[in-house]
Design an enzyme around this catalytic site. Structure first.
Site, short mmCIF file in Angstrom:
data_model
loop_
_atom_site.label_atom_id
_atom_site.label_comp_id
_atom_site.label_asym_id
_atom_site.label_seq_id
_atom_site.Cartn_x
_atom_site.Cartn_y
_atom_site.Cartn_z
N GLU A 9 -4.86 3.75 6.83
CA GLU A 9 -4.41 3.51 5.45
C GLU A 9 -4.72 4.67 4.50
O GLU A 9 -3.85 5.06 3.73
CB GLU A 9 -5.02 2.18 4.97
N SER A 64 -10.45 -0.52 2.93
CA SER A 64 -9.79 -0.81 4.22
C SER A 64 -9.33 0.49 4.86
O SER A 64 -8.63 1.27 4.21
CB SER A 64 -8.56 -1.69 4.00
N ARG A 67 0.84 -1.21 0.00
CA ARG A 67 0.00 0.00 0.00
C ARG A 67 0.87 1.26 0.00
O ARG A 67 0.54 2.26 0.64
CB ARG A 67 -0.93 0.04 1.21
N1 EPU Z 1 -11.57 -11.12 9.10
C1 EPU Z 1 -12.40 -11.32 10.16
N2 EPU Z 1 -13.33 -10.38 10.43
C2 EPU Z 1 -13.48 -9.25 9.69
C3 EPU Z 1 -12.62 -9.05 8.61
C4 EPU Z 1 -11.66 -10.00 8.32
O1 EPU Z 1 -12.29 -12.33 10.87
O2 EPU Z 1 -14.36 -8.45 10.01
C5 EPU Z 1 -10.60 -12.16 8.76
C6 EPU Z 1 -11.07 -12.90 7.51
O3 EPU Z 1 -11.92 -13.95 7.80
C7 EPU Z 1 -9.78 -13.37 6.90
C8 EPU Z 1 -8.78 -12.30 7.31
O4 EPU Z 1 -9.36 -11.59 8.40
O5 EPU Z 1 -9.39 -14.59 7.46
C9 EPU Z 1 -8.45 -11.35 6.18
O6 EPU Z 1 -9.66 -10.77 5.69
P1 EPU Z 1 -9.87 -10.46 4.14
O7 EPU Z 1 -9.47 -11.60 3.30
O8 EPU Z 1 -11.24 -9.90 3.98
O9 EPU Z 1 -8.78 -9.35 3.81
P2 EPU Z 1 -8.15 -8.14 4.65
O10 EPU Z 1 -6.78 -8.54 5.06
O11 EPU Z 1 -9.08 -7.68 5.70
C10 EPU Z 1 -6.98 -7.09 2.58
C11 EPU Z 1 -6.92 -5.77 1.91
C12 EPU Z 1 -8.18 -5.51 1.09
C13 EPU Z 1 -8.30 -6.62 0.06
C14 EPU Z 1 -8.35 -7.96 0.79
C15 EPU Z 1 -8.36 -9.14 -0.16
C16 EPU Z 1 -5.50 -4.34 3.29
C17 EPU Z 1 -5.44 -3.19 4.24
N3 EPU Z 1 -6.73 -4.72 2.89
O12 EPU Z 1 -8.06 -7.04 3.51
O13 EPU Z 1 -8.01 -4.28 0.42
O14 EPU Z 1 -9.46 -6.45 -0.74
O15 EPU Z 1 -7.17 -8.11 1.62
O16 EPU Z 1 -7.10 -9.25 -0.72
O17 EPU Z 1 -4.47 -4.89 2.92
C18 EPU Z 1 -8.40 -1.92 0.47
O18 EPU Z 1 -7.18 -1.77 0.42
O19 EPU Z 1 -9.18 -0.93 0.50
C19 EPU Z 1 -8.96 -3.27 0.51
C20 EPU Z 1 -10.26 -3.51 0.63
#
Ligand code: EPU
Length: 369
Positions: free
Chosen positions: A356, A254, A176
């Protein structure tokens, strides 16, 4: 100046004063700016900057407004890129290199590339915003980032008043992060050059439940192998199931970064919380899912109204002001919920969450954490 053909797509007057930017930022914050300059082509860039200099106005580049938190008033000239166009630079049996102007819609670009049989961007489907903003935060999702397909970026360097084409290495990409984010306010991106692949087997489906979902789609179409179209369709469905559409519920994706902590600290947390989610990023470091930390602290759907974490993805802050038919939300409202979440997460896990999106002061400068 880049020699790219540009297409005028808007009849908006190029310069307006006292413009309400509510519809130009996906968080729907009411923010009024002194001057808004809609850049129709590359030549407008220098004209607008000379005007800002003459009026002693600082400048702020506002692209799709999907990763920015704006102040109530911007005593600045806001530059809104509106130049469009996509061109093939070179093509052979394996690759196609394309040049895309800054105001093209990112998601539409991804879809049209996959439809043409040009692969590599499919994991980044449905990310809101314009192409010109994509390199700034090195947009990423489902194991891929724009840097993986990026050849170079053409941008105007405001301090030196020079056009530059930066190679991928010169963009200094990180998680990012990029030189454009590190030096916010100094660069105006007009064109992004990408390399796409014609070999469908390069598609990446290794992240989370993407592969399983894509395989279901392939099986339904009687195909043995998944293809990039299946991966894109899977990702669109997964995103739609957890991420709010800014048109329905204003948000900027995010809101916090996933913190990178030592693997030793992660293992300690794991003893206390066996289902904590983390991804190994190096032999000594683990990236921990901030969404999990917030959710597990009981903060999903919580916050200080009208700003609440999303009830399906706790990492996203959403603006409920339009729904609640109350006054517009402001930067202060966001800060209240941000601080609340940070405090709760810190007291529970000893981890400091970092914001972010880019936080803008009333003179157009960037405020760090
Ligand atoms: N999780 C939870 N509860 C929640 C949210 C997430 O338990 O409320 C758990 C999920 O079950 C999963 C893990 O946390 O096991 C990761 O969640 P997710 O796959 O939804 O991805 P993230 O790490 O929360 C990142 C990016 C997103 C991107 C997704 C998919 C960042 C800051 N965010 O989110 O990017 O779409 O991975 O690759 O790196 C953005 O930058 O605006 C964005 C949405």
């Amino acid at each position: 100046m880049p020699n790219m053909t540009t297409v005028k797509t808007t009849t908006q007057p190029s310069i307006q004063t006292e413009v309400d930017l509510s519809t130009y930022n996906t968080m729907a914050l009411r923010s009024v700016c002194h001057t808004a300059y809609f850049l129709q082509n590359a030549a407008d860039v220098q004209v607008a900057l000379a005007m800002a200099e003459a009026q002693q106005l600082p400048v702020l580049v506002l692209s799709g407004g999907s990763n920015v938190i704006l102040p109530d008033y911007l005593q600045a000239m806001v530059l809104l890129p509106r130049m469009r166009g996509i061109e093939v630079i070179t093509e052979d049996a394996h690759h196609v290199d394309i040049s895309v102007m800054a105001a093209e819609n990112w998601h539409e670009l991804v879809v049209s590339c996959v439809q043409k049989g040009w692969y590599g961007l499919e994991n980044l489907a449905l990310i809101p915003g314009m192409v010109g903003a994509a390199p700034v935060q090195n947009i990423g999702a489902y194991g891929r980032q724009i840097e993986d397909n990026l050849l170079s970026v053409t941008a105007y360097h405001i301090p030196s008043k020079q056009w530059q084409t930066l190679s991928r290495a010169q963009c200094e990409f990180g998680y990012r992060d990029s030189i454009f984010k590190q030096q916010t306010g100094q660069w105006l991106i007009t064109q992004v050059n990408l390399r796409l692949h014609k070999d469908a087997s390069i598609t990446h489906a290794g992240y989370g439940d993407v592969k399983q979902y894509a395989e279901t789609l392939a099986a339904a179409a009687n195909r043995e192998q998944i293809n990039p179209g299946d991966v894109m369709a899977a990702i669109i469905a997964i995103r739609q199931s957890k991420l709010p559409d800014p048109k329905q519920l204003p948000n900027c994706g995010s809101f916090f970064k996933n913190p990178i902590i030592s693997t030793a600290q992660f293992e300690k947390l794991q003893q206390q919380y066996p289902d904590v989610v983390g991804y190994v990023v190096s032999p000594t470091q683990t990236k921990i899912a901030a969404g999990w930390l917030i959710d597990n602290a009981g903060l999903k759907g919580q916050g200080i109204p009208p700003i609440l974490t999303h009830d399906k993805q706790a990492l996203v802050l959403t603006n409920h002001a339009p729904r609640l038919e109350i006054k517009h939300a402001s930067q202060q409202d966001i800060l209240a919920t941000q601080s609340y979440i940070q405090q709760q997460v810190f007291s529970r896990y000893g981890i400091t969450l970092q914001r972010e999106p880019v936080w803008i002061a009333s003179d157009g400068s960037v405020i760090e954490q």
